[in-house]
Design an enzyme around this catalytic site. Sequence first.
Site, PDB file in Angstrom:
ATOM      1  CB  THR A  24      -0.801  -0.204   1.364  1.00 29.97           C
ATOM      2  OG1 THR A  24      -1.756  -1.184   1.176  1.00 29.97           O
ATOM      3  CG2 THR A  24      -1.726   1.248   1.363  1.00 29.97           C
ATOM      4  CG  ASP A  67      -1.478  -6.672  -2.282  1.00 32.65           C
ATOM      5  OD1 ASP A  67      -1.249  -7.561  -1.330  1.00 32.65           O
ATOM      6  OD2 ASP A  67      -2.628  -5.993  -2.244  1.00 32.65           O
ATOM      7  CB  SER A  68       2.930  -8.204   1.207  1.00 33.63           C
ATOM      8  OG  SER A  68       1.819  -7.750   1.863  1.00 33.63           O
ATOM      9  CB  SER A  69      -2.039 -10.572  -0.848  1.00 30.27           C
ATOM     10  OG  SER A  69      -2.397  -9.786  -0.035  1.00 30.27           O
ATOM     11  CB  THR A  99       0.857  -4.009   6.450  1.00 30.10           C
ATOM     12  OG1 THR A  99      -0.622  -3.796   5.741  1.00 30.10           O
ATOM     13  CG2 THR A  99       1.269  -2.649   6.630  1.00 30.10           C
ATOM     14  CG  ASP A 100      -2.620  -7.494   3.590  1.00 32.16           C
ATOM     15  OD1 ASP A 100      -3.011  -6.942   4.509  1.00 32.16           O
ATOM     16  OD2 ASP A 100      -3.201  -7.383   2.399  1.00 32.16           O
ATOM     17  CD  GLN A 287      -7.942 -21.236  17.437  1.00 34.34           C
ATOM     18  OE1 GLN A 287      -8.917 -20.654  17.862  1.00 34.34           O
ATOM     19  NE2 GLN A 287      -8.061 -22.509  16.991  1.00 34.34           N
TER      20      GLN A 287
END
Length: 351
Positions: A24, A67-69, A99-100, A287
Site C-alpha cells: 500500500t 501486493d504482499s498477499s 503489511t498483509d 490461537q
Amino acid sequence: MKYEVVNINKVGDRRILIIYTGGTFGMVLDESGSLAPFDFGQVVERIPELMSLSIQLAAISFPTPIDSSNITSDDWKNLCNIIADNYEQYDGFVILHGTDTMAYTASMLSFMLEGLNKPVILTGAQMPIGSVRSDARENLITALEIASMVEDGIPIVSEVCIYFNFILLRGNRSQKIRSSQFAAFESENYPYLAEAGISIEFNHSVLRPYQKNSSLKVNSDINPNITILKIFPGITESAVRGTIFASNLDGLILESFGSGNTMKSEWFLNCLREAVEAGLIVLNVSQCLGGEVMQGRYETSKKLNEIGVLSGGDITTEAAATKLMLLLGSEKDRKVLKQKLSSPMNGEMDE
Ligand code: ASP
C-alpha cells in the site's frame, strides 16, 4: 532476479539500502478503483525529505512491485540474495513491504539470514504515500533513522525488525492484528524494541546482542509442504482429514485453543496420531495472541504429548509456519529438526 541500484542521497557516513517490494505504501488507484502498486521513482518524488537526511541512501526495486498477499518463497530468496550481495557495501537495510504478510516475511528472513549483524527493518503503510493522511512518510523516515543508528561504533539494532506506527518490534515476534488502524502490528509475547517519540528510546535489554565476528549465511532451502489447521468447536472429521491428509504434507501447524488445548474426541486424536505416524511434523501453537502452549496443563492437551505433537511454546503462527518450512527444507535429521522446532532459533520463542 536482475536489479538495479539507484542512488538517492550521498550525504552522511552511514549507508542504507532501501529495498522496495510494493505494498500500500506506494499504491495508487487504478482505472477500476482498486489500489495497485506503482514504481519506486514515484515514491521518492513524493518524499522529498529523503534528500535532507544525513544518510547515504540507495534503493533497489522489485521489477514489478507486488501486493504482499502475492509474496512467494522465491521473493524471500530474492530479498535475502539482495541483502547478501550488498552486505559489505551497506550498514543497514530497510525493506518496504505490504503489511498483509509483513510478519511472515520478517519471520522468514530472521531464520534465513544466519549470522546477521546489521539492521534489516521492514516497514510499510496503511495509507498510500499519495494520500494526505498517509502514515508512509513517518514509517519510512524513522525506519531509516533506526537502521542508521550506532552506539560506540556498532549498530544499535542488528536483527530483523518491523518498524510501524512509532514502535519497533522483533520481526519474528510480530503479527498484523489490525487492518484499518495505523497501529497495525503488535508483538504480544515480546516487549517493544524501541518507541519513537521526540526521540527514539531503545529497550536495550531486549535487543538481540551484536554478534561481532559473525558472517552472513543465507539459508534458502524452503519446503513449503505444510499447512495450518485452525480448529473450532464443531469442526468435522472430514474437514480435519481433508486438511491433513489431502496433499502429501510434511508439516502441520495446529492452531489450538488457549494454552494448547484441543477436542479430546477419539476421531480427532486419531487423526493427529495417524499424521505423526505418517511422518508429519505437527507443531502446536495457540490461537491466542499472547501466552503460550503448555501441553498437559489441561486434560484436553495431555494426550498430545503422548501422540508426538510438538509444543510451539509462545511462538506466533507466522514464525511457526516459516520456521517449519525452513527446517523441513534444510534439516534432514528428524531428531535435530524436532529439537530445533521446540527451542529458540533466533529469539522467536522463549526457552
Ligand atoms: N494489501 C496490501 C499489501 O499487503 C496491504 C498493505 O500494504 O497495507 O501489500
